[in-house]
Design an enzyme around this catalytic site. Sequence first.
Site, PDB file in Angstrom:
ATOM      1  N   ASP A 178      51.993  37.471  42.715  1.00 42.72           N
ATOM      2  CA  ASP A 178      52.080  38.365  41.426  1.00 42.72           C
ATOM      3  C   ASP A 178      53.541  38.677  40.952  1.00 42.72           C
ATOM      4  O   ASP A 178      54.370  37.859  41.747  1.00 42.72           O
ATOM      5  CB  ASP A 178      51.491  39.752  41.934  1.00 42.72           C
ATOM      6  CG  ASP A 178      50.551  40.393  40.685  1.00 42.72           C
ATOM      7  OD1 ASP A 178      51.398  40.647  39.814  1.00 42.72           O
ATOM      8  OD2 ASP A 178      49.257  40.503  40.890  1.00 42.72           O
ATOM      9  N   HIS A 249      51.752  38.175  35.460  1.00 46.12           N
ATOM     10  CA  HIS A 249      51.709  38.442  36.504  1.00 46.12           C
ATOM     11  C   HIS A 249      52.429  37.228  37.392  1.00 46.12           C
ATOM     12  O   HIS A 249      52.107  36.776  38.667  1.00 46.12           O
ATOM     13  CB  HIS A 249      50.275  38.774  37.083  1.00 46.12           C
ATOM     14  CG  HIS A 249      49.810  40.040  36.916  1.00 46.12           C
ATOM     15  ND1 HIS A 249      50.086  41.273  37.491  1.00 46.12           N
ATOM     16  CD2 HIS A 249      48.832  40.329  35.943  1.00 46.12           C
ATOM     17  CE1 HIS A 249      49.622  42.196  36.878  1.00 46.12           C
ATOM     18  NE2 HIS A 249      48.700  41.699  36.154  1.00 46.12           N
ATOM     19  N   GLU A 313      46.171  40.798  31.978  1.00 42.08           N
ATOM     20  CA  GLU A 313      47.266  41.622  31.628  1.00 42.08           C
ATOM     21  C   GLU A 313      48.647  40.648  31.157  1.00 42.08           C
ATOM     22  O   GLU A 313      49.533  40.766  32.097  1.00 42.08           O
ATOM     23  CB  GLU A 313      47.681  42.516  32.764  1.00 42.08           C
ATOM     24  CG  GLU A 313      46.796  43.633  32.944  1.00 42.08           C
ATOM     25  CD  GLU A 313      46.835  44.556  34.082  1.00 42.08           C
ATOM     26  OE1 GLU A 313      46.346  45.583  34.113  1.00 42.08           O
ATOM     27  OE2 GLU A 313      47.296  44.006  35.187  1.00 42.08           O
TER      28      GLU A 313
HETATM   29  C1  ACM Z   1      43.379  43.818  36.945  1.00 38.59           C
HETATM   30  O1  ACM Z   1      42.999  44.742  37.543  1.00 38.59           O
HETATM   31  N1  ACM Z   1      44.382  43.593  36.278  1.00 38.59           N
HETATM   32  C2  ACM Z   1      42.494  42.513  37.402  1.00 38.59           C
END
Ligand code: ACM
Length: 510
Positions: A178, A249, A313
């Site tokens: 991440d 991420h 995201e």
């Molecule tokens: C998430 O909660 N960003 C998958």
Amino acid sequence: MPAHTDFPLIPRPSKLSARAGSFTLDADTSIRAAPGTEGAADLLRSLLAPATGLPLPPSPNGQLGLILDPQLGRLGDEAYGLTIAPHALLLRAAHETGLLHGIQTIRQLLPSEALLDTPQRRSSWQLPCVEITDAPRHLWRGAMLDVARHFQPVSFVRRYVDLLAFHKLNVLQLHLTDDQGWRMPVSAYPRLTEIGGHRAQSMIGPSGSGVYDGTPHGGSYTRRELSELVAYAASRGVTIVPEIGMPGHARAAIAAYPELGNRPERHLGVWTEWGVCDTTLGVHDLVLDFCRTVLEEVMDVFPATHVHVGGDECPTAEWAASADALRRVDDEGLEGPEALHGWFMGRIGKFLTSHGRRPMGWAETDTVLPPEFTVTTWRDPSHGLAAARRGQQVVMAHYRSTYLDYAQSDDLTEPPGQPGAVVDLKSVHTYRPAPADWEDEAAAQVIGTQAQLWTEFAATPAHLEYLSFPRLCALADRAWSDEPGWADFLTRMRLHEGRLDALDVRYRAL
Ligand code: ACM
């Protein structure tokens, strides 16, 4: 027919009939393991040994029989049948996986002291006579563990696998990378763990708090640890699905290799904040080569059919400002930089498919994952329905019912979690992965459900375990059983707490 609550098993078996009497396990009990069941017999021995000290040696006349029975295959690969009579116990399944689940049922039928990890004084152990035929409602009964935000020792991940298997959960999605950390070594890119595996400090409090702890955090697994973890989990019926986040991420990777970003001249650290990071991977050829090389090594270590590549995201502002990215938009005839997300996921998806794997990603608002993707829907149930109608496999994981990082109660004594409404036990248990108001064809695309344990706000094994239980028990009951009732679950759960105590699990008491 006794009430299921007379046999407080979690998850609740599909069919159970009580019989008179009990079967005794003692020093004279031996195991008759038919060909193909030796691994399951070994697991049973090793799970019962610490408390009972019983050797349960192999013998052609063993009272405790394990056999492969193709008949049970009609109920699916994970089904098992368990017959316990006064003088014999027989566990049958078409496949080893079914035997592994049956072993967990045997453990739950024993007195809970059999789950302790120290030798107990008693010399014999009673199992109630019973006839069980059992198979899961859903194929995918998962838990996602985020070891990127806070690294966890492999000993804890193994214990987590044990606890998943105890509840017949069969997937551990390991969130390995991440913005805040990269935890899996990749031989072609050593800086991923050397640099990407460490951050200078961590944010305290919610996204945007501006407050930091001043303490470095880091860690990564060795390839050997991960391979051994995969084997450990497989021997317990749990598949480890790796998750490598892209194209968002991915700040930890960009900190390690700035050329993977949209501004190669910029040197950023591993992210110390929580929330959605603006920095994303670029879309130039070097990045695609990087992703393919990483995924090749991931596929070497993790034999799972599914490989999760994130996709959630992913802000597109950096692409809109990048000459390289805009050139890609032109070359590929895309509508604009926003369309690069689908293009990128499509390239990665095809790569995984060409290696015989199934790509998996998180559903996002305003983006559609390519058709070969299995979709984990978390934000909005309508994303699940839309994906199912497109014919995609769906794992339903709505955050209001499956995100374990939210507090499980609004008691002031509750440790702080992800800010937001609580996700209580009932919300987890009453979740419907395949909602009744979906048409049958769409509901049939739902392969199951999954709990998510994000770890921005939980750093230690003790805290992670507390957030997981008993909510994982509820998720397991929901995912395995056909329409388990809430009141019935609570009754079983009250007795199941004794098993969690014996296993020394930290949990929120009912
Ligand atoms: C998430 O909660 N960003 C998958």
